[in-house]
Scaffold this active site. Structure first.
Site, short mmCIF file in Angstrom:
data_model
loop_
_atom_site.label_atom_id
_atom_site.label_comp_id
_atom_site.label_asym_id
_atom_site.label_seq_id
_atom_site.Cartn_x
_atom_site.Cartn_y
_atom_site.Cartn_z
N GLN A 337 0.83 -1.21 0.00
CA GLN A 337 0.00 0.00 0.00
C GLN A 337 0.86 1.26 0.00
O GLN A 337 0.60 2.21 -0.74
CB GLN A 337 -0.92 -0.02 1.24
N GLU A 364 2.96 -25.76 9.05
CA GLU A 364 3.22 -26.10 10.46
C GLU A 364 2.07 -25.68 11.38
O GLU A 364 2.27 -25.14 12.46
CB GLU A 364 4.56 -25.53 10.92
C1 LIG Z 1 4.54 -24.67 0.87
C2 LIG Z 1 4.15 -25.73 1.86
C3 LIG Z 1 5.15 -26.47 2.49
C4 LIG Z 1 4.81 -27.48 3.39
N1 LIG Z 1 5.80 -28.25 3.94
C5 LIG Z 1 5.45 -29.38 4.64
C6 LIG Z 1 6.44 -30.33 5.07
O1 LIG Z 1 7.65 -30.13 4.88
N2 LIG Z 1 6.03 -31.47 5.70
C7 LIG Z 1 4.72 -31.74 5.95
O2 LIG Z 1 4.42 -32.78 6.49
N3 LIG Z 1 3.75 -30.84 5.58
C8 LIG Z 1 4.08 -29.68 4.93
N4 LIG Z 1 3.11 -28.79 4.52
C9 LIG Z 1 1.70 -29.07 4.82
C10 LIG Z 1 1.11 -28.08 5.79
O3 LIG Z 1 1.61 -28.29 7.09
C11 LIG Z 1 -0.42 -28.18 5.69
O4 LIG Z 1 -0.77 -27.60 4.44
C12 LIG Z 1 -1.15 -27.49 6.82
O5 LIG Z 1 -0.94 -28.15 8.03
C13 LIG Z 1 -2.65 -27.38 6.56
O6 LIG Z 1 -3.18 -28.61 6.16
P1 LIG Z 1 -4.12 -28.66 4.85
O7 LIG Z 1 -3.41 -27.96 3.76
O8 LIG Z 1 -4.49 -30.07 4.61
O9 LIG Z 1 -5.39 -27.82 5.23
P2 LIG Z 1 -6.70 -28.36 5.98
O10 LIG Z 1 -6.30 -29.10 7.22
O11 LIG Z 1 -7.57 -29.07 5.00
O12 LIG Z 1 -7.39 -27.00 6.41
C14 LIG Z 1 -8.21 -26.24 5.54
C15 LIG Z 1 -8.84 -25.10 6.35
O13 LIG Z 1 -9.68 -25.66 7.38
C16 LIG Z 1 -9.26 -25.16 8.64
N5 LIG Z 1 -9.44 -26.20 9.66
C17 LIG Z 1 -9.05 -27.50 9.62
N6 LIG Z 1 -9.39 -28.13 10.76
C18 LIG Z 1 -9.96 -27.20 11.56
C19 LIG Z 1 -10.52 -27.23 12.88
N7 LIG Z 1 -10.51 -28.34 13.63
N8 LIG Z 1 -11.03 -26.09 13.38
C20 LIG Z 1 -11.02 -24.94 12.65
N9 LIG Z 1 -10.52 -24.85 11.40
C21 LIG Z 1 -10.00 -25.96 10.86
C22 LIG Z 1 -7.78 -24.79 8.47
O14 LIG Z 1 -7.36 -23.86 9.44
C23 LIG Z 1 -7.78 -24.24 7.06
O15 LIG Z 1 -8.19 -22.91 7.08
C24 LIG Z 1 3.44 -27.73 3.67
C25 LIG Z 1 2.45 -26.96 3.05
C26 LIG Z 1 2.79 -25.98 2.14
C27 LIG Z 1 1.69 -25.21 1.47
#
Ligand SMILES: Cc1cc2nc3c(=O)[nH]c(=O)nc-3n(C[C@H](O)[C@H](O)[C@H](O)COP(=O)(O)OP(=O)(O)OC[C@H]3O[C@@H](n4cnc5c(N)ncnc54)[C@H](O)[C@@H]3O)c2cc1C
Length: 382
Positions: A337, A364
């Site tokens: 901004q 994480e």
């Molecule tokens: C660039 C990148 C690097 C990564 N590196 C690693 C790695 O090295 N190793 C590894 O193991 N993982 C890794 N991850 C995975 C990462 O930790 C997950 O993407 C993250 O934990 C969220 O999980 P998800 O994407 O399945 O989202 P989801 O769990 O499907 O969540 C989707 C939405 O629902 C919400 N939600 C889910 N459950 C609840 C609840 N109980 N109450 C309220 N809200 C909720 C979440 O907050 C989010 O807004 C990486 C991800 C990215 C994008």
């Protein structure tokens, strides 16, 4: 109560800042555009002993604490958030190995990570198991004195460049408590049946490689089990309590970098015959950014300090991670901004900061999950 860093910590901060200021700008934009992890830069950072800094001296590392690691991660991410994690997390997973692994596993791998001769990653998430880690389906079945791993991991940082991964797999699907069903394995990436494919098109931190990992009947010896069978979920949660402090530090760094650039731009950009820094609306933005950053840094340093003086505290790590992530996103937004139209194109670093910031609210543990952890601690539900 002392708020100053020690002399040694100040020196580490200065050296990390100088290294990042000198080397990172040469790579930042290219790595963002090409989505390539810059190995040359890694070699430079490794030569200066700024990788895998928490590996203890007995295993060939500098043996720094979480606080020093957070200081380095902030300084790296202040120059570039993508390179911050691309350089600062090359030993991701080693924290778990150090805490739970066997002496042989540690002696084999930790010195190599410390010298830059090996890279690691932590394969926990799956396409259908993100926030709900305990629902991970990748399986490990015992066959004689070997384990056979089968399944798919998703979003795995470093997988395409890693020499080994610590993998969360289900060994005891029948266990009554779903938190007792998993174990952790050390899986070398050159084993038959391990393959990874890079996930491209990420919004930000494009210098950091992220991949899908397929484990197709991968055989590992019993010696590759990390710690106790059935303890995997608990090891992973403890691991995250420690490592998410580094994501908080990455967020603080991105926010600080956004502020640095905003101050410089506001001082030189003129409108209505004067520097925009003279307008109170801009001054308020800078003041709010600075105050948020200081708050986020204090939470981050406190969580790191706690981890260095006992066990990492889940609630403290979550407070730091949530607040620093939000601060990174807010400050990067305000930086764009303040830069006006110029902030909207990739000629300016703040455009990249804006994209890089978002991940600190997602990986994480999303910010929603962190609020749950804080609330459960408050309500005595842990
Ligand atoms: C660039 C990148 C690097 C990564 N590196 C690693 C790695 O090295 N190793 C590894 O193991 N993982 C890794 N991850 C995975 C990462 O930790 C997950 O993407 C993250 O934990 C969220 O999980 P998800 O994407 O399945 O989202 P989801 O769990 O499907 O969540 C989707 C939405 O629902 C919400 N939600 C889910 N459950 C609840 C609840 N109980 N109450 C309220 N809200 C909720 C979440 O907050 C989010 O807004 C990486 C991800 C990215 C994008």
């Amino acid at each position: 109560m002392k708020f100053e860093l020690t002399r040694e910590q100040e020196q580490i901060k200065k050296a990390a800042h100088q290294l990042a200021e000198k080397e990172f700008p040469k790579y930042a934009r290219d790595a963002d555009q090409s989505e390539e992890w810059p190995r040359d830069l890694f070699d430079t950072v490794a030569d200066q002993n700024f990788i895998a800094v928490t590996i203890p001296q007995e295993y060939g590392g500098p043996g720094l604490g979480n606080l020093e690691n957070a200081i380095i991660m902030e300084q790296f991410s202040r120059v570039d958030g993508g390179l911050g994690v691309a350089m600062g997390a090359t030993a991701f997973g080693s924290e778990l190995l150090y805490k739970a692994g066997t002496e042989e596993q540690k002696e084999t791998w930790l010195p190599k990570l410390a010298s830059g001769d090996a890279i690691s990653g932590a394969a926990i998430s799956e396409a259908n198991a993100g926030s709900d880690v305990a629902s991970a389906k990748c399986s490990a079945e015992k066959d004689g004195d070997e384990w056979v791993l089968d399944g798919q991991k998703y979003w795995i940082t470093n997988a395409t460049i890693a020499d080994f991964l610590v993998v969360l797999a289900q060994t005891d699907p029948e266990a009554e408590d779903r938190h007792d069903r998993h174990s952790v394995f050390l899986v070398e990436t050159d084993r038959e049946g391990v393959s990874s494919s890079k996930i491209t098109g990420k919004l930000g931190i494009r210098a950091s490689p992220t991949a899908e990992v397929i484990l197709d009947n991968v055989r590992v010896p019993e010696e590759n089990l990390v710690g106790e069978r059935g303890m995997g979920f608990r090891y992973v949660m403890r691991f995250f309590n420690q490592t998410r402090i580094m994501v908080a530090a990455q967020g603080v760094g991105i926010a600080q970098g956004a502020l640095d650039r905003s101050i410089a731009y506001a001082g030189q950009r003129e409108q209505f015959g004067q520097a925009i820094a003279n307008f109170q609306a801009i001054q308020f933005k800078l003041a709010e950014m600075e105050t948020r950053i200081e708050s986020a840094r204090l939470l981050t340093h406190k969580a790191a300090w706690q981890a260095d003086h006992g066990e990492p505290d889940a609630s403290a790590s979550s407070k730091a991670k949530w607040f620093a992530g939000e601060t990174a996103v807010d400050c990067a937004d305000e930086a764009v901004q303040i830069h006006g139209g110029s902030g909207y194109v990739d000629e300016m670093d703040v455009e990249r900061f804006y994209r890089d910031a978002k991940i600190t609210e997602i990986y994480e543990g999303t910010k929603e999950i962190h609020k749950l952890i804080i609330a459960r601690d408050l309500l005595g539900m842990t």
